[in-house]
Structures are given as structure tokens and as C-alpha cells.
Design a protein around this motif. Structure first.
Motif, PDB file in Angstrom:
ATOM      1  N   HIS A 199      13.318  -1.906  -1.367  1.00  0.00           N
ATOM      2  CA  HIS A 199      12.372  -1.254  -2.255  1.00  0.00           C
ATOM      3  C   HIS A 199      11.366  -2.233  -2.868  1.00  0.00           C
ATOM      4  CE1 HIS A 199      15.835   1.462  -1.966  1.00  0.00           C
ATOM      5  NE2 HIS A 199      14.954   2.429  -2.129  1.00  0.00           N
ATOM      6  N   VAL A 200      10.283  -1.683  -3.351  1.00  0.00           N
ATOM      7  CA  VAL A 200       9.226  -2.483  -3.969  1.00  0.00           C
ATOM      8  C   VAL A 200       9.785  -3.336  -5.097  1.00  0.00           C
ATOM      9  CG1 VAL A 200       7.091  -2.362  -5.322  1.00  0.00           C
ATOM     10  CG2 VAL A 200       7.405  -0.850  -3.343  1.00  0.00           C
ATOM     11  N   CYS A 223       0.841  -1.195   0.000  1.00  0.00           N
ATOM     12  CA  CYS A 223       0.000   0.000   0.000  1.00  0.00           C
ATOM     13  C   CYS A 223       0.880   1.251   0.000  1.00  0.00           C
ATOM     14  CB  CYS A 223      -0.893   0.053   1.243  1.00  0.00           C
ATOM     15  SG  CYS A 223      -2.153  -1.243   1.351  1.00  0.00           S
ATOM     16  N   ASP A 224       0.375   2.305  -0.633  1.00  0.00           N
ATOM     17  CA  ASP A 224       1.032   3.605  -0.524  1.00  0.00           C
ATOM     18  C   ASP A 224       0.974   4.080   0.924  1.00  0.00           C
ATOM     19  OD1 ASP A 224       1.645   3.859  -3.225  1.00  0.00           O
ATOM     20  OD2 ASP A 224      -0.289   4.767  -3.696  1.00  0.00           O
ATOM     21  N   ASP A 225       2.086   4.623   1.404  1.00  0.00           N
ATOM     22  CA  ASP A 225       2.140   5.152   2.765  1.00  0.00           C
ATOM     23  C   ASP A 225       1.529   6.550   2.763  1.00  0.00           C
ATOM     24  OD1 ASP A 225       2.703   5.865   5.356  1.00  0.00           O
ATOM     25  OD2 ASP A 225       4.742   5.077   5.333  1.00  0.00           O
ATOM     26  N   ILE A 226       0.284   6.654   3.206  1.00  0.00           N
ATOM     27  CA  ILE A 226      -0.472   7.907   3.133  1.00  0.00           C
ATOM     28  C   ILE A 226      -0.370   8.725   4.417  1.00  0.00           C
ATOM     29  CG2 ILE A 226      -2.106   6.963   1.458  1.00  0.00           C
ATOM     30  CD1 ILE A 226      -4.082   6.600   3.816  1.00  0.00           C
ATOM     31  N   LEU A 238       3.926  -0.925   3.690  1.00  0.00           N
ATOM     32  CA  LEU A 238       3.831   0.457   3.216  1.00  0.00           C
ATOM     33  C   LEU A 238       5.088   0.891   2.474  1.00  0.00           C
ATOM     34  CD1 LEU A 238       2.242   2.067   6.401  1.00  0.00           C
ATOM     35  CD2 LEU A 238       1.091   1.060   4.417  1.00  0.00           C
ATOM     36  N   HIS A 239       4.886   1.763   1.474  1.00  0.00           N
ATOM     37  CA  HIS A 239       6.026   2.318   0.752  1.00  0.00           C
ATOM     38  C   HIS A 239       5.755   3.764   0.392  1.00  0.00           C
ATOM     39  CE1 HIS A 239       4.589   2.636  -3.488  1.00  0.00           C
ATOM     40  NE2 HIS A 239       3.694   1.770  -3.060  1.00  0.00           N
ATOM     41  N   ARG A 240       6.845   4.536   0.298  1.00  0.00           N
ATOM     42  CA  ARG A 240       6.804   5.913  -0.204  1.00  0.00           C
ATOM     43  C   ARG A 240       7.687   5.980  -1.448  1.00  0.00           C
ATOM     44  NH1 ARG A 240       4.609   9.671   3.558  1.00  0.00           N
ATOM     45  NH2 ARG A 240       4.514   8.855   5.693  1.00  0.00           N
ATOM     46  N   ASP A 241       7.076   6.206  -2.585  1.00  0.00           N
ATOM     47  CA  ASP A 241       7.813   6.292  -3.853  1.00  0.00           C
ATOM     48  C   ASP A 241       8.716   5.084  -4.050  1.00  0.00           C
ATOM     49  OD1 ASP A 241       6.671   8.820  -4.415  1.00  0.00           O
ATOM     50  OD2 ASP A 241       8.171   9.790  -3.147  1.00  0.00           O
ATOM     51  N   GLY A 242       8.200   3.915  -3.699  1.00  0.00           N
ATOM     52  CA  GLY A 242       8.943   2.674  -3.929  1.00  0.00           C
ATOM     53  C   GLY A 242       9.819   2.227  -2.782  1.00  0.00           C
ATOM     54  N   THR A 258       8.663   1.363   3.960  1.00  0.00           N
ATOM     55  CA  THR A 258       8.812   2.038   5.246  1.00  0.00           C
ATOM     56  C   THR A 258       8.530   1.058   6.390  1.00  0.00           C
ATOM     57  OG1 THR A 258       6.536   2.913   4.990  1.00  0.00           O
ATOM     58  CG2 THR A 258       8.389   4.350   4.361  1.00  0.00           C
TER      59      THR A 258
END
Length: 282
Positions: free
Chosen positions: A227-228, A135-138, A170-174, A177
Motif C-alpha cells: 500500500h501507499v 498516480c491514481d489508477d484511473i 498506480l494505486h486504487r484507494d491506497g 496495483t
């Protein structure tokens, strides 16, 4: 008496605990929380958890008692809940309440301090490998503060549940986190990787302890991002938290990790964690 919670100096039944509707924790999520695991009525790594509580309170400018107060409160919570053998101590501290709602505090306030002790099943087995979902880390950009503002975390947990996963990855821009309430560790070619303890993650106390256990076992731990794009190349993946301890991951969405089994390194760390619990309660 048993089953008591602590609220601002009083020991009361949970259903009798009340806070002001103008408490800034209620109105603005302006507060900090912390969780301390207890095994066989003995707090585990309490000093580290309480040091993190103090750091988070200082980060948002809430003055609160020192560590001696919190350690004594842990002991009192255990004593006032004699039916609980193992569980989780929960602390929540907010900035306090005023006479009406204001965006900015209008003067000094007395913090609201709430604490409870709830049961947790103590286990000694190897958990079945679980599924997580990318999921995107929002969330906001100060994840190093253990804030009670958990809306982003809760939305992500609900999305993970909808996808049949126990936790979001969770990830931020790949860049990976953490989870919504956990930290992740990847294993690749015998080495362990975990996100660095910067503002993008809450550096878990279980994370810290697992790093120490890994180093005692002679395993190399790299506190650097993964990374993703690397997820399909991982040999193992596991997550850590105070409640889950060390949880092997066998699947990331459609990616099968370690043939869906608990990997060798993960098993070593589960065994080491259990050994540290046995030593603690001996």
C-alpha cells in the motif's frame, strides 16, 4: 524480402498495410494485443504469451486461431525480418469490420489480424535505478484483459513523463496495483511482495517468470497487496516488463528507495534473468 508485416494472411511492407475505417478496433478499441520478446532470433516464453493472448480474446468473445497458428506466425515474422537479431513480436487482433458503424456487431465477422517484428536492444547490464511517480489508477476494472484500449495507460504515462519519471506507480484507494505497462515488486525484510493476479492488474509474463526465478533462489514471494502508506518503509522496489525485464527503482516522487541504488534482491533477480536468457539462446 525484409521488413515485412503480416495483415490478414498477407506479407506486405508496413506502409502498404491498410485496414477498413469501419474496423471495430479502430472505432471502438475492440481488440486484443500481445507482445513476445525474441532473443537472438529465438522467442522467449512464447507459449505463455500466446496463452494470455488466447485468454484475452476469449474474454471479449473473439474467435481466433489456436496456439499452433500463432507459434508458426512468430517463426514467419522472424524469417521475414532477417535483419532483426533481437526484438519484439507484436500481435493485434480486432473483432473485424462491417460495412458501416454500429455500436453492436450486426453479425459474424472475420477478425482482423496484424503482426509485426521490431528491433530491441538486448542488454546484459544492471539498469540504473529510475524514478517513478505515484498516480491514481484511473483505468477500467478489467485490467486482466490485454485490451488495445489504452487511453488511460497513455494519459498516465504522459503524466509520469511530465513529472520526470519513467513510469507511474498506480494505486486504487491506497492499494498499489501496477504500472501503465509494467508490474511492481516491493522488497521488505528480505521478502518480496507483488499485487495478486486479479482483475486489477495485467499479470505480466515477465512478472510470472521473475516469481519463478525468485523461488528458485529460495526467496519468499508474497502475491498480496502492498500500500501507499508502506512506500517509505520499503527496502527495495523494482518493476518488470517484456521490454525492461527487471528495472530497479531508486525514487518514488520525493521518497528515496534503497539509498537510490539497486538493492541486493533486485540485483539477484537481474542476474538470474540474464542467466535465463543465456540459457535460452545457448
Amino acid at each position: 524480402m525484409s521488413g515485412l508485416v503480416y495483415l490478414n494472411g498477407d506479407w506486405i511492407a508496413p506502409e502498404a498495410a491498410k485496414v477498413s475505417v469501419f474496423d471495430r478496433g479502430f472505432l471502438f478499441a475492440e481488440g486484443i494485443y500481445e507482445v513476445v520478446p525474441v532473443y537472438h532470433r529465438r522467442p522467449f516464453l512464447a507459449e505463455h504469451h500466446l496463452a494470455r493472448l488466447t485468454r484475452s480474446l476469449e474474454a471479449i468473445g473473439i474467435e481466433a486461431p489456436g496456439q499452433a497458428f500463432w507459434l508458426a506466425l512468430v517463426d514467419d515474422l522472424i524469417a521475414n525480418n532477417p535483419s532483426i537479431e533481437s526484438g519484439l513480436v507484436y500481435f493485434q487482433v480486432t473483432r473485424g469490420a462491417e460495412s458501416k458503424r454500429n455500436h453492436l456487431p450486426q453479425g459474424p465477422m472475420t477478425p482482423t489480424i496484424f503482426a509485426t517484428f521490431t528491433p530491441m536492444q538486448l542488454h546484459w547490464d544492471t539498469p540504473a535505478p529510475a524514478k517513478v511517480t505515484l498516480c491514481d489508477d484511473i483505468r477500467w476494472l478489467r485490467c486482466d484483459i490485454k485490451s488495445v484500449s489504452l487511453l488511460g495507460n497513455q494519459l498516465l504515462k504522459q503524466e509520469a513523463q511530465r513529472r520526470g519519471a519513467i513510469e507511474p506507480l498506480l494505486h486504487r484507494d491506497g492499494r498499489i496495483t501496477e504500472g501503465a505497462s509494467s508490474n511492481y515488486f516491493a522488497v521488505k525484510q528480505g521478502e518480496i511482495y507483488t499485487a495478486p493476479a486479479d482483475h486489477l492488474i495485467l499479470a505480466g509474463i515477465t512478472r510470472m517468470w521473475v516469481i519463478e526465478l525468485a523461488q528458485r533462489l529460495g526467496l519468499k514471494v508474497n502475491e498480496q497487496p502492498f500500500h501507499v502508506a508502506e512506500l517509505g518503509e520499503l527496502d527495495e522496489l523494482f518493476l518488470t516488463s517484456s521490454s525492461r525485464e527487471v528495472q530497479p527503482i531508486g525514487q518514488i516522487d520525493d521518497i528515496i528507495v534503497a539509498d537510490g541504488r539497486c538493492g541486493k534482491v533486485t540485483q539477484q533477480l537481474i542476474d538470474a534473468f540474464h542467466a535465463s536468457k543465456r540459457e535460452h539462446i545457448a
